[in-house]
Design a protein around this motif. Structure first.
Motif, PDB file in Angstrom:
ATOM      1  N   PRO A 165       1.036  -1.190   0.028  1.00 16.95           N
ATOM      2  CA  PRO A 165      -0.115  -0.193  -0.092  1.00 16.95           C
ATOM      3  C   PRO A 165       1.006   1.317  -0.046  1.00 16.95           C
ATOM      4  O   PRO A 165       0.517   2.402  -0.500  1.00 16.95           O
ATOM      5  CB  PRO A 165      -0.817  -0.057   1.368  1.00 16.95           C
ATOM      6  CG  PRO A 165      -1.029  -1.681   1.657  1.00 16.95           C
ATOM      7  CD  PRO A 165       0.411  -2.159   1.018  1.00 16.95           C
ATOM      8  N   VAL A 166       2.105   1.152   0.330  1.00 17.34           N
ATOM      9  CA  VAL A 166       2.856   2.328   0.388  1.00 17.34           C
ATOM     10  C   VAL A 166       3.237   2.805  -0.924  1.00 17.34           C
ATOM     11  O   VAL A 166       3.211   3.866  -1.113  1.00 17.34           O
ATOM     12  CB  VAL A 166       4.506   2.224   1.281  1.00 17.34           C
ATOM     13  CG1 VAL A 166       5.161   3.386   1.212  1.00 17.34           C
ATOM     14  CG2 VAL A 166       3.930   1.904   2.758  1.00 17.34           C
ATOM     15  N   LEU A 167       3.641   1.682  -1.778  1.00 23.20           N
ATOM     16  CA  LEU A 167       3.887   2.079  -3.021  1.00 23.20           C
ATOM     17  C   LEU A 167       2.630   2.529  -4.023  1.00 23.20           C
ATOM     18  O   LEU A 167       2.876   3.426  -4.693  1.00 23.20           O
ATOM     19  CB  LEU A 167       4.588   0.597  -3.765  1.00 23.20           C
ATOM     20  CG  LEU A 167       5.923   0.440  -3.529  1.00 23.20           C
ATOM     21  CD1 LEU A 167       6.371   0.263  -2.213  1.00 23.20           C
ATOM     22  CD2 LEU A 167       6.335  -0.690  -4.446  1.00 23.20           C
ATOM     23  N   GLU A 168       1.537   2.104  -3.691  1.00 21.58           N
ATOM     24  CA  GLU A 168       0.298   2.539  -4.235  1.00 21.58           C
ATOM     25  C   GLU A 168      -0.033   3.965  -3.670  1.00 21.58           C
ATOM     26  O   GLU A 168       0.023   4.728  -4.596  1.00 21.58           O
ATOM     27  CB  GLU A 168      -0.940   1.887  -3.868  1.00 21.58           C
ATOM     28  CG  GLU A 168      -0.816   0.163  -4.425  1.00 21.58           C
ATOM     29  CD  GLU A 168      -1.914  -0.751  -3.513  1.00 21.58           C
ATOM     30  OE1 GLU A 168      -2.464  -0.252  -2.774  1.00 21.58           O
ATOM     31  OE2 GLU A 168      -1.834  -1.702  -3.944  1.00 21.58           O
ATOM     32  N   GLU A 169       0.512   4.414  -2.424  1.00 21.52           N
ATOM     33  CA  GLU A 169       0.144   5.786  -2.081  1.00 21.52           C
ATOM     34  C   GLU A 169       1.185   6.572  -3.110  1.00 21.52           C
ATOM     35  O   GLU A 169       1.016   7.741  -3.520  1.00 21.52           O
ATOM     36  CB  GLU A 169       0.352   5.935  -0.614  1.00 21.52           C
ATOM     37  CG  GLU A 169      -0.096   7.193   0.068  1.00 21.52           C
ATOM     38  CD  GLU A 169      -1.534   7.267  -0.025  1.00 21.52           C
ATOM     39  OE1 GLU A 169      -2.091   8.360  -0.419  1.00 21.52           O
ATOM     40  OE2 GLU A 169      -2.537   6.220   0.458  1.00 21.52           O
ATOM     41  N   LEU A 170       2.245   6.085  -2.919  1.00 18.99           N
ATOM     42  CA  LEU A 170       3.497   7.018  -3.688  1.00 18.99           C
ATOM     43  C   LEU A 170       3.242   7.140  -5.034  1.00 18.99           C
ATOM     44  O   LEU A 170       3.545   8.145  -5.685  1.00 18.99           O
ATOM     45  CB  LEU A 170       4.832   6.057  -3.515  1.00 18.99           C
ATOM     46  CG  LEU A 170       6.187   6.724  -3.865  1.00 18.99           C
ATOM     47  CD1 LEU A 170       6.436   8.128  -3.467  1.00 18.99           C
ATOM     48  CD2 LEU A 170       7.399   5.544  -3.702  1.00 18.99           C
ATOM     49  N   SER A 171       2.667   6.031  -5.722  1.00 20.93           N
ATOM     50  CA  SER A 171       2.298   6.325  -7.201  1.00 20.93           C
ATOM     51  C   SER A 171       1.183   7.498  -7.497  1.00 20.93           C
ATOM     52  O   SER A 171       1.014   7.524  -8.490  1.00 20.93           O
ATOM     53  CB  SER A 171       1.697   4.746  -7.848  1.00 20.93           C
ATOM     54  OG  SER A 171       0.336   4.544  -7.348  1.00 20.93           O
TER      55      SER A 171
END
Length: 411
Positions: free
Chosen positions: A45-51
């Protein structure tokens, strides 16, 4: 919003970058497959938020790190951009930081990148470790002496290497070399290496690097538990303590002295001396071996290393009073291959004795991963935890030798 998040934005920015590397670098999964599968649920989910950040430079930096996950330059580029956005008080970054810190708190896999990590290959061959290692003033050469009286501690190093790369052989040679370069008095401890295989592949040089060599004949899967038990049972002498040390660990010079002193405190029955084990990548392993053994340093400098932390790992190193080890029947010999045996042992120790944990640093040397289930299932899950009988006849050298012509040897 987390009420436990640190106020230093750099810590939070590095948490975000670490999450990117944990997902992108396949060696993170190989480090601790089960823990990585669990970590991925909170890290992704951190990568999704970053994207979804509106800042294109941050998104581009993230993508660059996903492609070049080993690169310190790519890592620092993303960290710098996130720090800039945090300084601008971007609300999206605050949400991202909060999500990243939540992931860090719930993941047992973490990332370490030393500021001076080069990433350049530094292959250290077994021959160099055998002939060029600089051993300190406490070098142990004990084979011509009478050790029947025992010592304070017996260090048991279980081992097998049937791979073409021979990385595990290099690692165990390095481990044994480091155990001969200790600040503790040489009379305080003995080292036994237990080679469990179809035949004694590496009797030499292992016999020359340890105080005792035990060959435990077994075909098929490696059985760490039985190898450890065989070492404890088949070395003559009385020992107050048993130290179970994986052959891929690289001990610092004060490793033995520091842990012996802990058992001078009344009521100390068992010790896990570290909380987070740093599993080094291949270039960092070469760096660590060069610093610790070829250059004669007391320990490898973490600022030059890269790898993944396995948090609260139950294996790699365990100290326990011999009385307690025998009272619980040793390690559970039903575990085959890698997976579950260390957790089971730690649980049984904690249920029957006082178990202390310290925050020492410990290094794990690189080797190609063992075959593990790709779906995150737990090996040996059919074995009921904590069900090994306390009165087990553990460590018998003939336990698996029925199909093998060779007999176990002790020297």
């Amino acid at each position: 919003m987390s009420h436990l998040a640190p106020v230093d934005p750099r810590i939070l920015a590095e948490a975000v970058a670490g999450c990117v590397v944990i997902v992108s670098d396949e060696s993170a999964a190989a480090t601790a497959p089960i823990f990585w599968h669990w970590a991925r649920r909170v890290v992704t989910p951190v990568l999704e938020e970053l994207s979804m950040l509106p800042d294109s430079e941050a998104r581009e930096a993230s993508e660059s790190l996903r492609q070049d996950w080993w690169s310190g330059e790519a890592y620092n580029r993303l960290v710098r951009r996130l720090l800039y956005l945090a300084e601008c008080a971007q609300n999206d970054v605050k949400v991202l930081f909060d999500r990243a810190w939540e992931a860090v708190g719930n993941s047992r896999v973490g990332y370490h990148l030393g500021p001076f990590y080069s990433g350049q290959p530094d292959e250290i061959a077994v021959g160099a470790l055998l002939t060029k290692a600089r051993i300190g003033t406490h070098k142990k050469i004990s084979h011509d002496e009478d050790w029947a009286g025992g010592a304070a501690a017996l260090i048991v190093v279980p081992f097998r290497d049937t791979t073409p790369t021979k990385n595990r052989l290099r690692n165990v040679v390095a481990c044994l070399r480091a155990l001969r370069d200790q600040s503790a008095a040489s009379t305080d401890y003995r080292v036994v290496v237990v080679e469990s295989d179809e035949f004694p592949r590496f009797h030499e040089p292992l016999r020359t690097l340890a105080d005792h060599y035990v060959f435990a004949p077994k075909a098929g899967s490696f059985n760490k538990s039985w190898a450890v038990n065989a070492g404890v049972r088949n070395v003559a002498g009385e020992f107050d303590l048993v130290c179970i040390l994986d052959g891929d660990a690289l001990p610092d010079r004060d490793f033995i002295r520091r842990n012996l002193q802990r058992f001078l405190v009344p009521g100390t029955q068992a010790v896990l001396p570290y909380r987070d084990a740093l599993f080094l990548d291949e270039p960092a392993t070469g760096t660590a071996l060069r610093q610790r053994l070829l250059n004669g340093a007391a320990d490898a400098d973490r600022d030059h290393l890269r790898g993944f932390f396995v948090r609260r790992n139950p294996g790699l190193c365990f100290w326990i009073r011999t009385h307690t080890f025998r009272a619980i029947g040793g390690m559970d010999e039903r575990f085959e291959g890698w997976g579950g045996e260390d957790t089971d042992f730690a649980l049984r120790v904690a249920a029957n004795a006082a178990l202390d944990r310290y925050g020492d640093s410990i290094l794990h040397l690189y080797h190609p991963p063992s075959s593990t289930p790709a779906d995150g299932t737990v090996p040996n899950s059919h074995i009921v935890k904590m069900s090994w009988p306390k009165d087990s006849d553990f460590g018998r050298l003939d336990r698996f030798s029925g199909s093998l012509p060779a007999a176990g040897t002790v020297s």
